[in-house]
Design a protein around this motif. Structure first.
Motif, short mmCIF file in Angstrom:
data_model
loop_
_atom_site.label_atom_id
_atom_site.label_comp_id
_atom_site.label_asym_id
_atom_site.label_seq_id
_atom_site.Cartn_x
_atom_site.Cartn_y
_atom_site.Cartn_z
N ARG A 15 0.66 6.30 5.96
CA ARG A 15 -0.02 5.03 6.25
C ARG A 15 -0.17 4.18 4.98
N ALA A 16 -0.34 4.83 3.84
CA ALA A 16 -0.42 4.09 2.58
C ALA A 16 0.91 3.40 2.29
N MET A 17 2.02 4.13 2.50
CA MET A 17 3.35 3.53 2.30
C MET A 17 3.55 2.36 3.26
N THR A 18 3.19 2.55 4.50
CA THR A 18 3.34 1.49 5.50
C THR A 18 2.46 0.30 5.15
N GLY A 19 1.26 0.58 4.64
CA GLY A 19 0.33 -0.50 4.31
C GLY A 19 0.83 -1.43 3.23
N THR A 20 1.70 -0.94 2.33
CA THR A 20 2.24 -1.82 1.29
C THR A 20 3.12 -2.91 1.88
N MET A 21 3.57 -2.73 3.12
CA MET A 21 4.43 -3.71 3.78
C MET A 21 3.66 -4.66 4.69
N ALA A 22 2.34 -4.71 4.55
CA ALA A 22 1.51 -5.56 5.40
C ALA A 22 1.91 -7.03 5.29
N CYS A 23 2.31 -7.46 4.08
CA CYS A 23 2.71 -8.86 3.91
C CYS A 23 3.98 -9.17 4.71
N ARG A 24 4.88 -8.20 4.83
CA ARG A 24 6.11 -8.41 5.58
C ARG A 24 5.85 -8.41 7.08
N GLY A 25 4.77 -7.75 7.49
CA GLY A 25 4.46 -7.65 8.91
C GLY A 25 2.99 -7.78 9.17
N PRO A 26 2.47 -9.01 9.19
CA PRO A 26 1.03 -9.19 9.35
C PRO A 26 0.52 -9.09 10.79
N ASP A 27 1.46 -8.95 11.76
CA ASP A 27 1.05 -9.07 13.16
C ASP A 27 0.71 -7.74 13.83
N LEU A 153 12.60 9.45 0.70
CA LEU A 153 11.61 8.40 0.97
C LEU A 153 12.38 7.10 1.15
N PHE A 154 11.91 6.20 2.02
CA PHE A 154 12.61 4.93 2.19
C PHE A 154 11.62 3.82 2.50
N GLY A 155 12.05 2.58 2.28
CA GLY A 155 11.21 1.43 2.59
C GLY A 155 11.95 0.14 2.36
N SER A 156 11.40 -0.95 2.88
CA SER A 156 12.02 -2.26 2.70
C SER A 156 11.95 -2.73 1.25
N GLU A 157 10.95 -2.26 0.51
CA GLU A 157 10.77 -2.68 -0.87
C GLU A 157 10.41 -1.46 -1.72
N PRO A 158 10.66 -1.51 -3.03
CA PRO A 158 10.29 -0.38 -3.89
C PRO A 158 8.82 0.00 -3.80
N LYS A 159 7.93 -0.97 -3.59
CA LYS A 159 6.51 -0.66 -3.58
C LYS A 159 6.13 0.33 -2.49
N ALA A 160 6.87 0.32 -1.37
CA ALA A 160 6.59 1.28 -0.31
C ALA A 160 6.89 2.69 -0.77
N ILE A 161 7.99 2.86 -1.48
CA ILE A 161 8.38 4.18 -1.99
C ILE A 161 7.44 4.62 -3.11
N LEU A 162 7.08 3.68 -3.99
CA LEU A 162 6.22 4.01 -5.13
C LEU A 162 4.82 4.39 -4.69
#
Length: 608
Positions: A15-27, A153-162
């Motif tokens: 959930r922490a990794m997913t939360g870093t992508m909140a800006c990409r998906g605010p809905d 590990l994977f994500g749309s941006e490095p911050k999700a992985i980090l």
């Protein structure tokens, strides 16, 4: 995913990794768990607001068989849905997400070859316990991965992985070289151990390891159409592309600079909406306080944008808004910090990043989707380095010959020992020759035509990635989806094979695009010489930059000082301000501020 751990017990990290992508998906948000996979998603709702929730799950006989987390848009999803329905698939929603999921059930990892769009997605197949990472052909949407001892590990941006403690925040010599070289090496993600999925590629992860496959790349073929047929084909493709990319269940607009590219997209969008009785197109542009009134031509920009923007607005009758920024906004610390976090890297583009972010932030108050003219210069040959004999004939990437673009001044920022150890010129040379070796040759092609095919390939596989990444990060930071019609792979492939003589048949840059859209554009825009994205010319901006660097230097514990020649920095900020505001003069100052903030914000460890 991890084959040795029970990831149902790793909910907090997922959930922490997913939360870093909140800006990409605010809905909306969602996370799906299985013993060896955790799939997270943040949603920006564009198509089927109610029905497109993710992660999306395909079931057979009451059990989950495939789980999808997907970013982007597939523009031919309506036709694919009909085809899949004819093959026995049934659908619960109107979303393109569900079409992608069923395309996987039908075609497996061949599904990408059926898609037209911009996308990055991951599919976990529960039957095979296998993960697929898939990225669109041109790399419009980002996708990263980080192999671990027993998975990835994977994500749309490095911050999700980090956000996962398994990912180390280490940057080695190659990472710094990539930061400084301005060449965008495919798959390189700066952070050690992290990779970017190459455009047009699929990464497969299973118990046997990690495999990669390219499902699309540029190919050479003989172009047999004459000028008239080529122009007609380009126009037909653009009409179809723009019409497809106007499909949205949320408010949509265009980005307008008054140049040929964005004006063509806006004019074609206006024409399509008018013919469908859907009203006026909405358009937005960026400008700076006093920019037009006090504009000074430089090596990159001969004219300000505003007069041409308003000529186009009057010509097509768009509902237009100018977003006008001042230097105080561009230097606002909170804005600069947001831009760094959006990009994850200190790329040093300064006000061209902050102004783009502020433009997108303002647009997001009105629209959720925007169409952009990005990438037309790479496709049609618009940049100065396509037409400068010195740049064309140089034994390097042609944009590195153009001072304002190359970032060579940033190398002077480094201390001499670091410069010698990194050998960025050697890194650039290796990258250049690697890229040249990939160029798909056409039998019998020689001389200028052969060289211009190389130049086109370098721009379409290296330079364009820098701009597409910038566009995506700045827009998705505010939850704005920016679509890129000129990156449609059908158009890219067709124009790539048009001979250079055809691309310049009227003696100017982007001849094919100009001719294809002549009937929908005003004369002033048709005659305008290429002008890149604007950069403020306010001397006050550089003064503010210098003051910010002076304040930074008062701190004796600078993380960046292991790389930077501080004596040269002090020399730069003490020079008289001569009124010039090019990247070459401001770039090192921007880079130092960003480097220092990056080391602190991301807790980067150097391993040189």
């Amino acid at each position: 995913m991890d084959y040795e751990r029970d990831l149902t017990r790793a909910a907090e990290i997922a959930r922490a990794m997913t939360g870093t992508m909140a800006c990409r998906g605010p809905d909306d948000e969602g996370v799906w768990f299985a013993p060896h996979a955790a799939i997270g998603h943040r949603r920006l709702a564009i198509i089927d607001i109610a029905g497109g929730r993710q992660p999306m799950i395909a079931e057979e006989e009451g059990r989950d068989v495939a789980v999808l987390t997907y970013s982007g848009e597939v523009y031919n999803f309506t036709e694919l849905r009909e085809e899949l329905a004819g093959r026995g698939h049934s659908f619960r929603t109107r979303s393109d997400t569900e079409v992608v999921l069923h395309a996987y059930l039908e075609w497996g990892d061949d599904l990408a070859e059926h898609l037209n769009g911009m996308y990055a997605f991951a599919i976990w197949d529960t039957r095979r316990e296998e993960l697929l990472l898939v990225r669109d052909r041109m790399g419009i949407k980002p996708l990263y991965y980080y192999p671990t001892a027993h998975g990835v590990l994977f994500g749309s941006e490095p911050k999700a992985i980090l956000a996962n403690p398994l990912a180390e925040r280490v940057v080695d010599a190659d990472g710094i070289r990539e930061l400084m070289a301005f060449v965008k090496t495919p798959e390189h993600a700066i952070f050690k151990g992290m990779y970017e999925v190459r455009p047009g590629s699929i990464v497969r992860v299973n118990r046997d390891g990690i495999g990669k496959r390219r499902y699309w790349k540029l190919e050479s073929a003989e172009h047999t159409d004459d000028v008239d047929a080529t122009v007609a084909t380009v126009r037909g493709l653009l009409d179809d592309i723009v019409a497809r990319q106007l499909i949205s269940d949320v408010p949509l607009c265009t980005l307008l600079s008054g140049g040929l590219d964005s004006s063509a997209v806006t004019a074609l969008a206006a024409k399509d909406l008018r013919e469908q009785n859907l009203g006026k197109v909405r358009s937005f542009s960026v400008d700076f306080v006093g920019y037009t009134e006090h504009f000074k031509p430089d090596t990159m920009r001969a004219t300000p944008d505003a007069p041409y923007v308003h000529d186009l607005v009057r010509h097509v009758g768009s509902e237009h808004t100018d977003i006008v920024l001042d230097s105080a906004e561009l230097m606002e610390p909170a804005v600069r910090d947001t831009v760094l976090r959006a990009r994850d890297l200190p790329l040093g583009l300064g006000d061209m990043d902050t102004s783009l972010y502020l433009l997108f932030k303002a647009i997001r108050g009105y629209s959720t989707v925007a169409l952009s003219g990005e990438s037309a210069d790479e496709v049609f040959g618009g940049y100065t380095w396509f037409h400068d004999p010195v740049a064309v004939n140089a034994d390097t990437f042609p944009w590195l010959v153009v001072a304002d673009v190359s970032g060579s001044a940033n190398l002077d920022l480094l201390n001499k020992d670091v410069r010698r150890a990194l050998d960025v010129p050697g890194y650039r040379a290796d990258s250049y020759h690697q890229a040249l070796a990939e160029v798909p040759r056409l039998a019998g092609e020689t001389g200028l035509e052969r060289r211009m095919r190389e130049i086109s390939y370098l721009n379409l596989t290296r330079f364009v990635q820098t701009l597409l990444d910038r566009k995506d990060r700045m827009s998705m930071r505010v939850g704005l989806e920016v679509r890129v019609p000129f990156c449609d792979h059908r158009l890219v492939q067709y124009v790539f094979n048009a001979p250079w003589a055809l691309k310049t048949f009227d003696g100017r840059e982007k001849s094919l695009l100009r001719a294809a859209c002549a009937d929908v554009l005003p004369e002033s825009v048709l005659k305008r010489v290429k002008s890149p994205y604007p950069s403020t010319q306010d001397p006050g901006y550089e003064l503010a930059l210098r003051e910010a660097v002076r304040e930074l230097l008062r701190n004796e514990d600078l993380p960046s000082q292991q790389l930077v020649d501080l004596a040269k920095v002090r020399e730069a900020i003490d020079r008289p301000v001569d009124g010039t505001t090019s990247l070459e003069t401001r770039g090192p100052l921007e880079r130092l501020l960003q480097l220092d903030a990056w080391f602190k914000e991301y807790q980067v460890k150097l391993s040189l």
